[in-house]
Design an enzyme around this catalytic site. Structure first.
Site, PDB file in Angstrom:
ATOM      1  CE1 TYR A   1      64.384  67.350  91.444  1.00 22.83           C
ATOM      2  CE2 TYR A   1      63.981  68.612  89.449  1.00 22.83           C
ATOM      3  CZ  TYR A   1      63.891  68.491  90.821  1.00 22.83           C
ATOM      4  OH  TYR A   1      63.314  69.491  91.564  1.00 22.83           O
TER       5      TYR A   1
ATOM      6  N   GLY B   1      48.686  67.365  93.670  1.00 20.54           N
ATOM      7  CA  GLY B   1      47.438  66.991  93.012  1.00 20.54           C
ATOM      8  C   GLY B   1      46.212  67.265  93.850  1.00 20.54           C
TER       9      GLY B   1
ATOM     10  CG  LEU C   1      45.296  72.811  95.980  1.00 19.90           C
ATOM     11  CD1 LEU C   1      46.387  73.868  96.096  1.00 19.90           C
ATOM     12  CD2 LEU C   1      43.997  73.319  96.612  1.00 19.90           C
ATOM     13  N   GLY C   2      44.039  69.824  92.296  1.00 19.35           N
ATOM     14  CA  GLY C   2      43.810  69.608  90.872  1.00 19.35           C
ATOM     15  C   GLY C   2      42.459  69.015  90.525  1.00 19.35           C
TER      16      GLY C   2
END
Length: 322
Positions: free
Chosen positions: A53, A215, A217-218
């Site tokens: 990351y 995103g 389902l946001g």
């Protein structure tokens, strides 16, 4: 905050896991530290990261978390820190995957970046098809004996990968895996066929990543109607494919008076084998939204409506065979 045992282990983790992937590339260090402080104050004790990351600056996210730990105040002691290895961290032939050599080097590098003497949950970010489990577990047995690692987990494994890993660990009288981190959400329920049954059989807690499917389902349709950012890339393709389902989903969320993103997380918290969905906030406000999901109780009728919009899977082979 609610807590649960991670799989069959005695380790207790918060029902939400703070994902740190945005720390560095999308969220500056000061804001990242503020989000971690707020998560800690809310009772989240489970943080997830990975050595890769930071993307263009691999390792940066672990460094940001490490500098947060270094502030003291019990931050490290109160945190169950999970990180991962597998992805390439350098140009050398042994800077990638799960060889015993890379496990040793990657582990020591993560410990330095995180400014800690041990990893609570050390996860294999992907299956390594070219390294035998005897080699992997021997390396992990050494790390556990040295006190550098306490528990092991997998990520993105197939069901048979979990079985192979656990049976090999059992032959060595080693604890093996206690968790599996998989993509799992209302749109993508493929793990219900074999990964979740394998996790339940072997006592692994499931840590879902991408609970909002990038995103999708946001509340993406409402945001677009309100003049918000348009979907791009893969999310745009998924929206084109699932537009009717997403519209029905957002309509149901409006009927329930629950924000779509909160509803998606709440649904995951009602699923068997799920220990803690990963929420990866870019802002403190997004963290607050995720925390709200902990207080949502979905009744059987609502769960059935969600299943009707996004049909799931039976365990294999019943899902596809007579």
């Amino acid at each position: 905050m609610k807590y649960t045992h991670l799989g069959r282990s005695g380790l207790q983790v918060s029902r939400l896991c703070l994902g740190t992937m945005n720390f560095g590339p999308k969220t500056g260090e000061e804001d990242s530290h503020r989000i971690m402080d707020e998560a800690r104050e809310a009772g989240i004790n489970f943080f997830d990261t990975a050595n890769v990351y930071g993307w263009d600056n691999k390792g940066l996210t672990e460094e940001i978390v490490g500098r947060w730990f270094a502030q003291g105040g019990g931050r490290r002691e109160a945190t169950v820190i999970a990180t991962k290895l597998y992805g390439s961290m350098g140009p050398g032939p042994n800077d990638t995957y799960l060889s015993a050599l890379n496990i040793r080097q990657a582990l020591d590098a993560s410990l330095r970046r995180l400014q800690t003497d041990h990893i609570d949950l050390y996860q294999f970010h992907h299956i390594d098809r070219n390294t035998p489990w005897d080699e992997i577990w021997q390396a992990m047995e050494t790390a556990v004996a040295q006190g550098k690692v306490i528990y092991n987990g997998s990520s993105n494994f197939a069901g048979w990968n979990i079985a192979e890993a656990q049976e090999n660990a059992r032959r060595r009288s080693f604890n093996g895996l206690i968790s599996e981190q998989s993509i799992y959400n209302l749109v993508n329920r493929a793990v219900e066929r074999e990964v979740i049954p394998a996790a339940q059989k072997y006592g692994l807690g499931l840590i879902p990543w991408s609970p909002l499917q990038g995103g999708l389902l946001g509340g993406i349709l409402k945001a677009q109607d309100d003049g918000g950012r348009r979907a791009e890339g893969r999310v745009q393709d998924l929206l084109a494919k699932h537009r009717e389902q997403i519209q029905a989903y957002e309509d149901l969320a409006a009927e329930l008076e629950i924000e779509p993103g909160i509803l998606a997380l709440a649904w995951l918290l009602h699923q068997p084998a799920v220990s803690a969905p990963i929420t990866g906030p870019r802002t403190a406000g997004q963290l607050d939204d995720a925390l709200a999901a902990l207080d949502i109780e979905l009744d059987a009728e609502t769960l059935e409506k969600l299943d009707a919009i996004f049909p799931g899977h039976k365990p294999a082979p019943e899902d596809y065979a007579w």
